[in-house]
Design a protein around this motif. Sequence first.
Motif, PDB file in Angstrom:
ATOM      1  N   LEU A   1       0.781  -1.007  -0.093  1.00  0.00           N
ATOM      2  CA  LEU A   1      -0.072   0.105   0.075  1.00  0.00           C
ATOM      3  C   LEU A   1       0.747   1.127  -0.019  1.00  0.00           C
ATOM      4  O   LEU A   1       0.694   2.185  -0.850  1.00  0.00           O
ATOM      5  CB  LEU A   1      -0.965  -0.272   1.263  1.00  0.00           C
ATOM      6  N   ARG A   2       1.948   1.219   0.732  1.00  0.00           N
ATOM      7  CA  ARG A   2       3.003   2.450   0.852  1.00  0.00           C
ATOM      8  C   ARG A   2       3.652   2.641  -0.744  1.00  0.00           C
ATOM      9  O   ARG A   2       3.419   4.112  -1.010  1.00  0.00           O
ATOM     10  CB  ARG A   2       3.947   2.129   1.871  1.00  0.00           C
ATOM     11  N   ASP A   3       3.859   1.630  -1.152  1.00  0.00           N
ATOM     12  CA  ASP A   3       4.531   1.655  -2.567  1.00  0.00           C
ATOM     13  C   ASP A   3       3.451   2.168  -3.583  1.00  0.00           C
ATOM     14  O   ASP A   3       3.794   3.193  -4.345  1.00  0.00           O
ATOM     15  CB  ASP A   3       4.980   0.418  -3.197  1.00  0.00           C
ATOM     16  N   LEU A   4       2.261   1.836  -3.740  1.00  0.00           N
ATOM     17  CA  LEU A   4       1.089   2.144  -4.489  1.00  0.00           C
ATOM     18  C   LEU A   4       0.931   3.688  -4.087  1.00  0.00           C
ATOM     19  O   LEU A   4       0.648   4.458  -5.154  1.00  0.00           O
ATOM     20  CB  LEU A   4      -0.081   1.487  -4.222  1.00  0.00           C
ATOM     21  N   ALA A   5       0.814   4.135  -3.005  1.00  0.00           N
ATOM     22  CA  ALA A   5       0.541   5.341  -2.572  1.00  0.00           C
ATOM     23  C   ALA A   5       1.655   6.323  -2.928  1.00  0.00           C
ATOM     24  O   ALA A   5       1.225   7.416  -3.276  1.00  0.00           O
ATOM     25  CB  ALA A   5       0.296   5.414  -1.088  1.00  0.00           C
ATOM     26  N   GLU A   6       2.846   5.854  -2.680  1.00  0.00           N
ATOM     27  CA  GLU A   6       3.812   6.882  -3.212  1.00  0.00           C
ATOM     28  C   GLU A   6       3.760   7.017  -4.761  1.00  0.00           C
ATOM     29  O   GLU A   6       4.132   8.030  -5.413  1.00  0.00           O
ATOM     30  CB  GLU A   6       5.115   6.205  -2.997  1.00  0.00           C
ATOM     31  N   GLU A   7       3.398   6.055  -5.424  1.00  0.00           N
ATOM     32  CA  GLU A   7       3.168   6.011  -7.110  1.00  0.00           C
ATOM     33  C   GLU A   7       2.136   7.003  -7.291  1.00  0.00           C
ATOM     34  O   GLU A   7       2.406   7.778  -8.145  1.00  0.00           O
ATOM     35  CB  GLU A   7       3.097   4.629  -7.564  1.00  0.00           C
ATOM     36  N   ALA A   8       1.158   6.845  -6.561  1.00  0.00           N
ATOM     37  CA  ALA A   8      -0.222   7.697  -6.923  1.00  0.00           C
ATOM     38  C   ALA A   8       0.330   9.206  -6.476  1.00  0.00           C
ATOM     39  O   ALA A   8       0.043  10.189  -7.135  1.00  0.00           O
ATOM     40  CB  ALA A   8      -1.245   7.358  -6.116  1.00  0.00           C
ATOM     41  N   ARG A   9       1.200   9.389  -5.363  1.00  0.00           N
ATOM     42  CA  ARG A   9       1.480  10.773  -5.100  1.00  0.00           C
ATOM     43  C   ARG A   9       2.297  11.516  -6.222  1.00  0.00           C
ATOM     44  O   ARG A   9       2.254  12.571  -6.475  1.00  0.00           O
ATOM     45  CB  ARG A   9       2.352  10.703  -3.783  1.00  0.00           C
TER      46      ARG A   9
ATOM     47  N   THR B   1       1.056  19.932  -1.732  1.00  0.00           N
ATOM     48  CA  THR B   1       0.786  19.503  -0.601  1.00  0.00           C
ATOM     49  C   THR B   1       0.365  17.925  -0.730  1.00  0.00           C
ATOM     50  O   THR B   1      -0.496  17.306  -0.326  1.00  0.00           O
ATOM     51  CB  THR B   1       0.074  20.212   0.427  1.00  0.00           C
ATOM     52  N   GLU B   2       0.908  17.277  -1.671  1.00  0.00           N
ATOM     53  CA  GLU B   2       0.535  15.855  -1.999  1.00  0.00           C
ATOM     54  C   GLU B   2       1.009  15.084  -0.831  1.00  0.00           C
ATOM     55  O   GLU B   2       2.266  15.006  -0.437  1.00  0.00           O
ATOM     56  CB  GLU B   2       1.117  15.453  -3.375  1.00  0.00           C
ATOM     57  N   ARG B   3       0.440  14.150  -0.078  1.00  0.00           N
ATOM     58  CA  ARG B   3       0.513  13.489   0.854  1.00  0.00           C
ATOM     59  C   ARG B   3      -0.172  12.179   0.975  1.00  0.00           C
ATOM     60  O   ARG B   3      -1.267  12.074   0.453  1.00  0.00           O
ATOM     61  CB  ARG B   3       0.510  14.283   2.202  1.00  0.00           C
ATOM     62  N   THR B   4       0.082  11.070   1.846  1.00  0.00           N
ATOM     63  CA  THR B   4      -0.526  10.195   2.373  1.00  0.00           C
ATOM     64  C   THR B   4      -1.049  10.267   3.702  1.00  0.00           C
ATOM     65  O   THR B   4      -0.264  10.821   4.819  1.00  0.00           O
ATOM     66  CB  THR B   4       0.353   8.626   2.125  1.00  0.00           C
TER      67      THR B   4
ATOM     68  N   SER C   1      -4.907   6.615   2.050  1.00  0.00           N
ATOM     69  CA  SER C   1      -5.093   7.813   1.192  1.00  0.00           C
ATOM     70  C   SER C   1      -4.260   8.673   0.711  1.00  0.00           C
ATOM     71  O   SER C   1      -3.303   9.093   1.396  1.00  0.00           O
ATOM     72  CB  SER C   1      -6.430   8.488   1.805  1.00  0.00           C
ATOM     73  N   VAL C   2      -4.245   9.047  -0.817  1.00  0.00           N
ATOM     74  CA  VAL C   2      -3.349   9.678  -1.225  1.00  0.00           C
ATOM     75  C   VAL C   2      -4.012  11.143  -1.583  1.00  0.00           C
ATOM     76  O   VAL C   2      -5.126  11.145  -1.980  1.00  0.00           O
ATOM     77  CB  VAL C   2      -2.614   9.497  -2.450  1.00  0.00           C
ATOM     78  N   GLN C   3      -3.672  12.476  -0.532  1.00  0.00           N
ATOM     79  CA  GLN C   3      -4.396  13.353  -0.735  1.00  0.00           C
ATOM     80  C   GLN C   3      -3.699  14.657  -1.359  1.00  0.00           C
ATOM     81  O   GLN C   3      -2.575  14.704  -1.381  1.00  0.00           O
ATOM     82  CB  GLN C   3      -4.935  13.884   0.733  1.00  0.00           C
ATOM     83  N   ALA C   4      -4.324  15.674  -1.868  1.00  0.00           N
ATOM     84  CA  ALA C   4      -3.721  16.671  -2.416  1.00  0.00           C
ATOM     85  C   ALA C   4      -4.742  18.052  -2.421  1.00  0.00           C
ATOM     86  O   ALA C   4      -5.787  17.799  -2.473  1.00  0.00           O
ATOM     87  CB  ALA C   4      -3.246  16.334  -3.826  1.00  0.00           C
ATOM     88  N   PHE C   5      -3.930  19.052  -2.455  1.00  0.00           N
ATOM     89  CA  PHE C   5      -4.864  20.333  -2.517  1.00  0.00           C
ATOM     90  C   PHE C   5      -4.425  21.205  -3.650  1.00  0.00           C
ATOM     91  O   PHE C   5      -3.390  21.264  -4.115  1.00  0.00           O
ATOM     92  CB  PHE C   5      -4.661  21.204  -1.214  1.00  0.00           C
TER      93      PHE C   5
ATOM     94  N   SER D   1      -7.347   9.994 -15.244  1.00  0.00           N
ATOM     95  CA  SER D   1      -6.978   9.096 -16.261  1.00  0.00           C
ATOM     96  C   SER D   1      -5.607   8.319 -15.705  1.00  0.00           C
ATOM     97  O   SER D   1      -5.554   7.046 -15.849  1.00  0.00           O
ATOM     98  CB  SER D   1      -6.714   9.391 -17.571  1.00  0.00           C
ATOM     99  N   ALA D   2      -4.540   8.936 -15.364  1.00  0.00           N
ATOM    100  CA  ALA D   2      -3.440   8.520 -15.060  1.00  0.00           C
ATOM    101  C   ALA D   2      -3.278   7.772 -13.702  1.00  0.00           C
ATOM    102  O   ALA D   2      -2.486   6.453 -13.556  1.00  0.00           O
ATOM    103  CB  ALA D   2      -2.303   9.594 -14.781  1.00  0.00           C
ATOM    104  N   ILE D   3      -4.317   7.950 -12.806  1.00  0.00           N
ATOM    105  CA  ILE D   3      -4.647   7.211 -11.584  1.00  0.00           C
ATOM    106  C   ILE D   3      -5.234   5.955 -12.005  1.00  0.00           C
ATOM    107  O   ILE D   3      -4.929   4.884 -11.256  1.00  0.00           O
ATOM    108  CB  ILE D   3      -5.079   7.986 -10.667  1.00  0.00           C
ATOM    109  N   GLU D   4      -6.273   6.047 -12.679  1.00  0.00           N
ATOM    110  CA  GLU D   4      -6.923   4.848 -13.216  1.00  0.00           C
ATOM    111  C   GLU D   4      -6.206   3.929 -13.998  1.00  0.00           C
ATOM    112  O   GLU D   4      -6.788   2.729 -13.929  1.00  0.00           O
ATOM    113  CB  GLU D   4      -8.434   5.291 -13.686  1.00  0.00           C
TER     114      GLU D   4
END
Length: 867
Positions: free
Chosen positions: A673-681, A693-696, A806-810, A826-829
């Motif tokens: 999950l951490r690896d995927l979250a970093e990829e999404a970030r 402020t991209e973060r998990t 959760s990967v969050q951004a503002f 599209s890139a996330i999906e």
Amino acid sequence: MQIARLAIQKPLYTWLLILFCLFGGAAGYISVGKLEDPVFTLKSALVITAYPGATAAEVAIEVSEVLEAEVQQMDEVDFITSNNTPGLSVIEVTIMDTYDGTELPQVWDDMRDRIADATGDLPAGALPPVVNDSFGDVYGLLYAVSAPGYDDATVWDIATFLRRELLTVDGVANAEVLGLPEEAIFVEPSSDILTALGVPPDVVIGAVSSADTVVATGTADNGRSDVRINAPQPDDSVSEISALTFGFQGEVLNLTDVADVYRGRVDTPRQIIRHNGVEAFTIGIAGLTSENIVNVGARIEQRVAEIMPLLPAGVTLEPIYEQHRVVDTANQDFLLNLAMSVGTVIGVLALFMGWRAAIVVGGSLLLTVSFTFFFMYLFDIKVERISLGALIIAMGMLVDNAIVVAEGMQVQMRRGRKAVEAAAEVARRTQVPLLGATVIGIMAFAGIGLSPDSSGEFLFSLFAVIGISLLLSWVLAVTVTPLLGSYFFRTDAGGGSKDPYDTMFFRGYGAVVRGALRLRWLVIIGLVGATVAGVASMGMVKQQFFPPATTPLVYLNYKGAEGTSIAAASDDLRVLENWLLDHPSVEAVTTTIGGSMTRFLLTYTPEDPAPSYGQLVIRVTDHAQIPGLRNELTDFASQAVPWAETRVQQIIYGPPVGADVEVRLSGPDPQVLRDLAEEARQVFARETDLLVTERTDWREPQLTTQPIFATDRAQALGISRQDVSQAIALATDGLRVGTFREFDRQVPVLIRTPRAEQGTPDYMLDQPIYAPSAGTFTQLDQVIDGFEVVTRDTLIQRRDRSPTVSVQAFTVPDVLPPQAFAEVRSAIEAMPLPPATAWNGVASSKVPAQPSKALGGRCRWPSGQCC
């Protein structure tokens, strides 16, 4: 139906209706409850369970999983999330939107029963769960109290006095105090003395733990009456603890012979609050929802003025937020807007229809608005920003019915018909079509007000007020408007020889209509083209369901790296605080570290407590200064504290949200999950410049140390793992072994190793530990093989019993979330996910709720099909 004819022929009844509209409306406006925001039910409750000594992973599996499995069996539950940190489980249970506020108390009672049933399955050492279903209460009056120069006990007395007095004010529901100094009674046994005497720590702990036990003393016979005997009371907490004695090997020892006893502040408080740079505590006051908050606020201000002279000299009470003043200002602005609206209607109608029609229609409008307040009081619809906004929105529609009737009467009377006949004819032809148009206008807002989600509940008063006011406008248009028209309109004495539509304006309009009919295909093509252009232009319109607030407040949210101490976070925020206090547009700054403020706004979202968290609540002179201050503060914070995450946040009208754009991933393996979250970030950062402020929400893994238990040597000495844990606790934060009662306070009693003995780098290894088999002390390094460094997740989030990150951004300033959302979706999906890993889609917080598989759909890889 001859409603209009009867309204003129029997004017007494119509005048009674007019008077009822005026006086009933005035009484309704005075009596109806006044709030800042709509009464909004947060359909969530917290289940808080302490499990001292456990890691975040142990808390998640041994506590959260047990309770979540039980709660999940409830039919009313929508979803369950949990926040798992070392020693603490915080589960948030969210109920489905189809349940309203009247049903929730029974739901929470059922949940409490289930939690109680599951408590027996919790591990030994876990404390009983606490259910909090009132954390959504809004304390609309928030004050900062500072008492420089006074000791902590006096500060507590001041807070207790203020809260007690304010709770007596009529209309006050509750008061919450945060940020009080945290004290403890410290018992620090000398390691050398304990070792020399061979006194086990458990003996000292047992003596201290029973220091403040309440024991019934009974009564004495005194003839015809019994005299109750009270227990002896100590002079103060320190003397009570210091006077303790304990027995060891046939001797009685005084506690002060082996330990220092003193009272002071704890090293790591749970929360620190400052106001304008001065240490303070806050007191938030919540009014009853059935009360007029303006009146409640006035009574609170009066009571504060009465009790301030009773407080010690130098104590100050300064407002952070005063809801009643905001509401009072909004009401005054509404009355001004109402007067301007009626004046505008009268002016425009006087220009195009004459002053007589202007007075008739303007009077009908005023009566409609006034009568609406009566029904708002009747149906308990509060006067707040949404209902007032609804009246402003409806103002342009409320005159339509009256204009149609008034204009029709004018035309008929110019043709020589009397007022009664003219009104009857116009009403006969238009009252049903006008009623149908009114209903259609009301139904246009039904989708907002009747939506089953939180937005529908928040905006219900918009639909209700528009519906009431439009229906009343039709009623008054077929009753009051004909009567007023009969008074002001004049019948043409010439018998209607002149056509009232035979004017230059109407002749020109007729020519345009005839031309459109002759060129009807061209007109149709033009209409189709305009429709296509309009639809295409909708994509260029900014989408934002709730706008930024005009409240002159702005937040700076601070988050240090996991493991940042509250002292370090406090130092960082003081730098930002000092810069703000020197800024010309800033009036006041309130700082909180370790936890959020009391919820003083409905849209304020308290964060989970953490030593590394902090927030500045900044009041500016005018809300128009917020954008400039936001940019300056963002730049300064990035330079002053570059190691921390800082974000300036403006208040938004509407339900609170956690992030502007967010993607959630669920799966069994935390590292995956951490690896995927970093990829999404990285996708967020790479695909668009509109997000910051991209973060998990799991934050960073934290380095921890763990003793390596030497099993053979420890067992030979009779030392267990629990003994090692106790020795380490004594050398660090201390052991809480009791509580000292002090009026309504409970001061913890801590036993710890004297701080003077912790001056060497190896003090932990040199910590004495009692060996039962030898009857003496040995050092900690004799029963452990050193310490190993372990990287652990100290914050584990779960959703519906699955680990979820959760990967969050503002968004950057002046950019709405849907714009950034479109660029990253599209890139996330397209991210490939391993088997057994699920995702909940990428979504924008400001996109209105809509059924969509991509938004909130649960997808599993490798099949990639939404279910």
